[in-house]
Design a protein around this motif. Structure first.
Motif, mmCIF file in Angstrom:
data_model
loop_
_atom_site.group_PDB
_atom_site.id
_atom_site.type_symbol
_atom_site.label_atom_id
_atom_site.label_comp_id
_atom_site.label_asym_id
_atom_site.label_seq_id
_atom_site.Cartn_x
_atom_site.Cartn_y
_atom_site.Cartn_z
ATOM 1 N N VAL A 19 0.584 -0.927 -0.221
ATOM 2 C CA VAL A 19 0.475 0.395 -0.516
ATOM 3 C C VAL A 19 1.071 0.979 0.194
ATOM 4 O O VAL A 19 0.059 2.237 -0.741
ATOM 5 C CB VAL A 19 -0.481 0.034 1.021
ATOM 6 C CG1 VAL A 19 -1.804 1.768 1.120
ATOM 7 C CG2 VAL A 19 -2.156 -1.458 0.589
ATOM 8 N N VAL A 20 2.010 1.276 0.545
ATOM 9 C CA VAL A 20 2.831 2.235 0.382
ATOM 10 C C VAL A 20 3.158 2.524 -0.238
ATOM 11 O O VAL A 20 3.662 4.133 -1.016
ATOM 12 C CB VAL A 20 3.809 2.404 1.588
ATOM 13 C CG1 VAL A 20 4.911 3.459 1.740
ATOM 14 C CG2 VAL A 20 3.487 2.154 3.115
ATOM 15 N N VAL A 21 4.018 1.674 -1.140
ATOM 16 C CA VAL A 21 4.042 1.651 -2.533
ATOM 17 C C VAL A 21 3.656 2.217 -3.451
ATOM 18 O O VAL A 21 3.805 3.697 -4.649
ATOM 19 C CB VAL A 21 4.715 0.375 -3.260
ATOM 20 C CG1 VAL A 21 5.797 0.554 -4.526
ATOM 21 C CG2 VAL A 21 6.026 0.030 -1.650
ATOM 22 N N LEU A 26 1.599 6.726 -6.424
ATOM 23 C CA LEU A 26 0.139 7.390 -6.896
ATOM 24 C C LEU A 26 0.734 8.955 -6.254
ATOM 25 O O LEU A 26 -0.051 9.640 -7.159
ATOM 26 C CB LEU A 26 -1.074 7.422 -6.643
ATOM 27 C CG LEU A 26 -2.505 7.556 -6.625
ATOM 28 C CD1 LEU A 26 -3.076 7.379 -8.335
ATOM 29 C CD2 LEU A 26 -4.115 7.116 -5.654
ATOM 30 N N ALA A 27 0.986 9.328 -5.433
ATOM 31 C CA ALA A 27 0.912 10.923 -4.888
ATOM 32 C C ALA A 27 2.225 11.231 -5.191
ATOM 33 O O ALA A 27 1.715 12.686 -5.875
ATOM 34 C CB ALA A 27 0.634 10.656 -3.131
ATOM 35 N N ARG A 33 1.639 15.253 -0.638
ATOM 36 C CA ARG A 33 2.336 14.573 -0.096
ATOM 37 C C ARG A 33 1.529 13.262 0.514
ATOM 38 O O ARG A 33 0.545 13.149 0.643
ATOM 39 C CB ARG A 33 1.998 15.564 1.052
ATOM 40 C CG ARG A 33 3.182 16.591 0.975
ATOM 41 C CD ARG A 33 3.929 17.344 2.037
ATOM 42 N NE ARG A 33 2.908 17.123 2.975
ATOM 43 C CZ ARG A 33 2.461 17.478 4.051
ATOM 44 N NH1 ARG A 33 3.904 18.631 4.508
ATOM 45 N NH2 ARG A 33 1.769 17.999 5.423
ATOM 46 N N LEU A 34 2.566 12.229 0.899
ATOM 47 C CA LEU A 34 1.618 11.582 1.537
ATOM 48 C C LEU A 34 1.990 11.728 2.562
ATOM 49 O O LEU A 34 3.485 11.624 3.542
ATOM 50 C CB LEU A 34 2.148 10.360 0.716
ATOM 51 C CG LEU A 34 2.159 8.759 1.488
ATOM 52 C CD1 LEU A 34 0.724 8.098 1.574
ATOM 53 C CD2 LEU A 34 2.298 7.163 1.186
ATOM 54 N N SER A 44 7.650 8.817 1.330
ATOM 55 C CA SER A 44 8.154 8.629 -0.284
ATOM 56 C C SER A 44 7.559 6.808 -0.131
ATOM 57 O O SER A 44 6.910 6.375 0.675
ATOM 58 C CB SER A 44 9.196 9.450 -0.716
ATOM 59 O OG SER A 44 10.432 7.724 0.322
ATOM 60 N N ALA A 45 7.309 6.225 -1.462
ATOM 61 C CA ALA A 45 7.318 4.932 -1.409
ATOM 62 C C ALA A 45 8.188 4.205 -1.565
ATOM 63 O O ALA A 45 8.020 3.454 -0.889
ATOM 64 C CB ALA A 45 7.514 4.787 -3.186
#
Length: 113
Positions: A19-21, A26-27, A33-34, A44-45
């Motif tokens: 999900v983070v990647v 996507l962000a 910003r994520l 970041s990813a």
């Protein structure tokens, strides 16, 4: 405007890392910003491991402190053996009172005799 991404608690961190990647990419494409409020910083990813570590701490806390151990198959390496800290304190206080009682009785017999 903000969007929230949630992942259900589980004993595996694969979903969190993915999900983070995905959300990080996507962000980046959307030029936004994520942000992870638990870590208190923008992500970041490449921050999947930091988020996964925080996720494991949260899942372990939910399993141990909130009584969800049956629902959360997270293994806890800190299995408690022996008395709980509250019990140790309670027995310690009782021991001190018994010691004081015996000391006062002994001093009373020494002074009276």
């Amino acid at each position: 405007m903000a969007t929230e991404v949630r992942v259900p608690l589980s004993d595996r961190t694969d979903l969190v890392r993915e999900v983070v990647v995905q959300v990080g990419e996507l962000a980046k494409e959307a030029e936004v910003r994520l942000f992870d409020p638990q870590l208190g910083r923008a992500l970041s990813a490449l921050d999947g491991s930091a988020v996964a570590e925080q996720y494991e701490r949260t899942a372990r806390y939910a399993g141990e402190m909130l009584g969800l151990a049956g629902a959360m198959p997270i293994s806890t390496a800190t299995e408690s053996q022996g008395f709980q800290p509250t019990s140790k304190f309670f027995f310690g206080v009782i021991g001190v009172f018994v010691l004081l009682y015996l000391l006062v009785n002994w001093m009373g017999s020494q002074l009276g005799g």
